[in-house]
Scaffold this active site. Structure first.
Site, short mmCIF file in Angstrom:
data_model
loop_
_atom_site.label_atom_id
_atom_site.label_comp_id
_atom_site.label_asym_id
_atom_site.label_seq_id
_atom_site.Cartn_x
_atom_site.Cartn_y
_atom_site.Cartn_z
N LYS A 115 0.88 -1.17 0.00
CA LYS A 115 0.00 0.00 0.00
C LYS A 115 0.91 1.22 0.00
CE LYS A 115 -4.18 1.86 2.12
NZ LYS A 115 -3.88 3.23 1.79
N ASP A 117 2.15 4.99 -0.01
CA ASP A 117 1.65 6.15 0.72
C ASP A 117 2.00 7.44 -0.02
OD1 ASP A 117 0.43 7.57 2.69
OD2 ASP A 117 2.05 7.39 4.14
N LYS A 312 -2.93 -2.09 7.54
CA LYS A 312 -2.08 -0.92 7.79
C LYS A 312 -0.98 -1.26 8.79
CE LYS A 312 -4.30 3.06 7.24
NZ LYS A 312 -4.02 4.32 6.62
N CYS A 406 -0.01 35.74 28.67
CA CYS A 406 1.20 35.45 27.89
C CYS A 406 2.32 35.01 28.83
CB CYS A 406 1.63 36.68 27.09
SG CYS A 406 3.20 36.42 26.23
N CYS A 409 5.12 37.91 28.74
CA CYS A 409 4.94 39.30 29.17
C CYS A 409 3.74 39.49 30.09
CB CYS A 409 4.85 40.23 27.97
SG CYS A 409 3.32 40.06 27.04
N CYS A 430 6.10 42.66 23.79
CA CYS A 430 6.33 41.28 24.22
C CYS A 430 7.65 40.78 23.62
CB CYS A 430 5.14 40.44 23.76
SG CYS A 430 5.29 38.70 24.13
S1 IVH Z 1 -6.43 -0.48 -4.92
C1 IVH Z 1 -11.01 0.14 -5.39
N1 IVH Z 1 -3.92 -0.88 -4.34
O1 IVH Z 1 -5.08 3.47 -1.09
C2 IVH Z 1 -9.71 0.19 -4.70
N2 IVH Z 1 -4.91 1.16 -3.63
O2 IVH Z 1 -7.52 3.40 0.61
C3 IVH Z 1 -8.67 0.73 -5.55
N3 IVH Z 1 -3.35 2.67 -2.48
O3 IVH Z 1 -7.07 5.60 -3.01
C4 IVH Z 1 -7.40 0.95 -4.85
N4 IVH Z 1 -1.58 1.37 -2.64
O4 IVH Z 1 -4.56 5.77 -3.27
C5 IVH Z 1 -4.96 -0.05 -4.24
N5 IVH Z 1 -1.68 -1.37 -3.96
C6 IVH Z 1 -2.71 -0.53 -3.85
C7 IVH Z 1 -2.60 0.73 -3.22
C8 IVH Z 1 -3.74 1.54 -3.11
C9 IVH Z 1 -2.05 2.54 -2.21
C10 IVH Z 1 -4.17 3.84 -2.08
C11 IVH Z 1 -4.97 4.42 -3.19
C12 IVH Z 1 -6.40 4.41 -2.73
C13 IVH Z 1 -6.27 4.19 -1.27
C14 IVH Z 1 -7.45 3.38 -0.76
#
Ligand code: IVH
Length: 668
Positions: A115, A117, A312, A406, A409, A430
């Site tokens: 995932k 970021d 997460k 503050c 002062c 101040c």
């Molecule tokens: S799939 C219908 N795959 O996470 C779902 N999303 O919480 C389509 N994101 O808006 C998303 N890595 O910006 C997918 N490997 C990944 C991802 C990913 C990051 C983000 C993406 C999305 C958000 C969803």
């Protein structure tokens, strides 16, 4: 097809291939120099034959300086979010639930992936060509940022290979790699600009810039994870992504098929630590049902697909006792509560202080004296207090209360209607507000007085040598030498720096004055429109609001500033010392000294800004160029010039000069 057309086509294909080798595969086949030569040839042919222009040519990736507001586009497929969890058990429960729902199809193969970021993006390709890039926006519609996206070298503008549908969308994440993030923040720190809290903010901020040339400079990257369209080549998610990789997209190597819950759990425990080695920020893992048919069967809830779940990563967290809460006073009088902690190690750095931001956030945490606090540092670079371990609270401990006077002062604090922040209204009496404004005045982007940082200002204040910004100009080397921190040389250096600040142009002087809400850009606009401090002082609210970027609030602040007697006295004194209080006539500075010479500016400078150097070059008859070529006469190099540029200038035998040498050319 003419020979020229054929050559153009061949060059574009070759350049696209080398871009892919370099930015996606990390495996360049040719030298930068050969690449640049091909690029130059293509640029030349395209300039000579505008009839063969193509907006997706590799020459168009640099971005132009044109700016415009973003158009909006309605997503053909809404951009949904993902259900998420922090617990492995819940991921297991999802696997179980999914397999049950798909009873009959037995092998519910799951794909595990990172995932990322960053900030999500949806690209549309028609006949193998990028036609549109849209941000997530509110999920239904987003901003069209195609020009900015085109600057990302790892994104194919024209697809490679074959087998793509005539029309499809591909979704992924735009990221600022850690290395680029650190470089960008170091540069911002040097320029005393606000830092980005994390790479995600930096990436989304960058994508929304109105200047594609600046976007290009920032080094964004993009990974793709979702293919959408009518006629996708394969029946599974992973196979489609592998196809996409063949078409030129960056698809993470971490993407993997998992055949059992045990494999899912193993994937999680592996990446929980291994992710720290990745070049980009990740905040978890995503698990998806591999078969598109099964995805269709499972469908969507209102907000997210049932066929996917995000796991997460737990942000790194520490528990440490509160020593006390202090209250900082900023140069505009804003009071910020700060938790002072027993030092604790968190993700490799020692944390001693964490901002509690304002009264609402502080009281929301319900902190009591001596409480043990949770400190987190997830994707955020800045540590954050996320809660209190109430089980460790001493009986009878008092809640920490926000101050009503503050701390510096003693003046009763005020809070503007609708604002979260309390402020000390004693602007001119101040001490931390006054010293804060003096520090601001001396800053790099203002008067650029080297060596006049927080500690020195503090020391000068304590010694009674300065009470406002005008007093700086009455300091002598002998005054400074009487203080512990100065030797003969450092004292003289500071005096020289103060003297040099008298040449700083009016645009920056106006910013340096600390008129509330008159930031760098607004100050520039006002200075250029109005021309002098005398005209500014004489203006009515109505006249002021006619200036671009100036609303009623700023107009009021300006009027109030100059209506204050002590401020007027300071301005008059600055004038008497020779500080620039009006715009310079730029025609007076025009010369032909640099006529016929082309310059490329690279790196970070200390004496003047990049823009000032560009201006000087033009005012003296020279030309600026963005890239080094045989036509370049000089490279004006600051600190941290890129190694590729350096190498290139050297290989072409172009003289590389520093700031001093450049100024000497102009007799400065
Ligand atoms: S799939 C219908 N795959 O996470 C779902 N999303 O919480 C389509 N994101 O808006 C998303 N890595 O910006 C997918 N490997 C990944 C991802 C990913 C990051 C983000 C993406 C999305 C958000 C969803």
């Amino acid at each position: 097809m003419t020979d020229i057309q054929q050559r153009i086509r061949a060059l574009r294909d070759e350049l696209n291939r080398h871009n892919h080798n370099y930015y996606v595969l990390n495996a360049p086949e040719i030298s930068d120099r050969d690449f640049d030569m091909m690029m130059k040839e293509l640029e030349r042919l395209e300039a000579e034959h505008p009839e063969y222009a193509d907006p997706l040519s590799p020459t168009r990736r640099v971005g132009s300086d044109l700016t415009k507001g973003f158009e909006q586009h309605v997503h053909v497929y809404p951009m949904l979010s993902l259900g998420n969890t922090y617990s492995v058990e819940e991921v297991d429960a999802w696997v179980e639930r999914t397999e049950k729902a798909l009873a009959g199809s037995r092998e519910a193969t799951i794909v595990g992936e990172m995932k990322f970021d960053g900030t999500s993006i949806s690209l549309t390709y028609e006949h193998g060509r990028l036609i549109r890039a849209v941000t997530r926006g509110d999920g239904e519609r987003g901003d069209v940022v195609t020009d900015n996206i085109k600057t990302i070298r790892s994104i194919p503008l024209v697809l490679r290979g074959e087998g793509w549908p005539d029309l499809f969308e591909i979704r992924g994440e735009v990221l600022l790699p850690w290395k680029e993030f650190e470089r960008l923040n170091a540069e911002r720190a040097f320029n005393e600009e606000p830092l980005f809290a994390n790479p995600r903010n930096a990436a989304s901020g960058t994508l929304k810039l109105q200047n594609p040339a600046e976007v290009a400079r920032r080094g964004l990257d993009a990974y793709f994870y979702y293919l959408l369209g009518e006629n996708l080549p394969c029946a599974t998610h992973l196979d489609n992504m592998m196809e996409a990789r063949r078409w030129g997209f960056k698809v993470s190597d971490a993407m993997r098929r998992l055949h059992s819950m045990a494999e899912v759990d193993e994937y999680i425990s592996y990446w929980d630590t291994a992710r720290k080695e990745l070049p980009v920020a990740t905040d978890g893992l995503v698990f998806k049902v591999d078969s598109l048919k099964e995805q269709l069967n499972l469908g969507f809830t209102a907000k997210s697909p049932r066929w996917a779940i995000a796991y997460k990563f737990q942000a790194e967290r520490a528990l440490t006792p509160l020593r006390f809460v202090s209250f900082d006073v900023g140069r505009m009088g804003i009071i910020t509560p700060v938790a002072n902690l027993e030092p604790v190690l968190l993700s490799g750095t020692i944390v001693k202080r964490a901002s509690l931001h304002n009264e609402d956030i502080m009281t929301g945490l319900d902190i009591h004296q001596g409480d043990w606090l949770y400190v987190e540092k997830g994707g955020e670079i800045i540590p954050k207090i996320t809660g209190v371990d109430t089980s460790r609270r001493e009986p009878g401990a008092e809640p920490v209360r926000f101050v009503d006077r503050c701390p510096a002062c003693g003046t009763p604090l005020v809070r503007q209607e609708g604002e979260a922040a309390w402020a000390c209204p004693n602007k001119y009496g101040c001490p931390p507000q006054i010293t804060g404004r003096i520090e601001h005045f001396a800053g790099r982007r203002m008067m650029n007085i080297d060596g006049l940082g927080e500690e020195i200002v503090e020391a000068l204040w304590k010694a009674g040598l300065i009470r406002n910004i005008a007093d700086l100009y009455t300091l002598t080397a002998a005054d400074l030498e009487r203080l512990d921190r100065f030797g003969q040389k450092s004292a003289q250096n500071l005096i020289d720096g103060i003297e040099a600040s008298k040449q700083v142009p009016f645009t920056r002087v106006l910013f340096a004055l600390s008129i509330p809400n008159v930031g760098e850009t607004t100050a520039k606009k006002i200075a250029r429109t109005v021309g002098s401090v005398d005209r500014l002082m004489a203006m009515s609210a109505e006249e002021l609001t006619a200036i671009e970027d100036v609303g009623p609030m700023i107009a009021n602040n300006i009027i109030e500033y100059f209506a204050t007697k002590s401020n007027r006295a300071i301005v008059e004194r600055l004038r008497s010392y020779g500080v620039q209080l009006e715009m310079e006539e730029d025609t007076s500075a025009r010369t032909d000294t640099l006529a016929g010479k082309t310059f490329v500016i690279s790196g970070v400078f200390t004496l003047h800004s990049r823009d000032q150097y560009k201006q000087m070059i033009e005012q003296n008859g020279g030309k600026n160029s963005g890239s080094i070529s045989k036509k370049t006469d000089y490279v004006l190099a600051g600190e941290n010039m890129g190694p590729a540029k350096l190498e290139k200038a050297r290989s072409l035998g172009i003289p590389i000069i520093n700031e001093q040498e450049f100024l000497a050319m102009l007799g400065m």
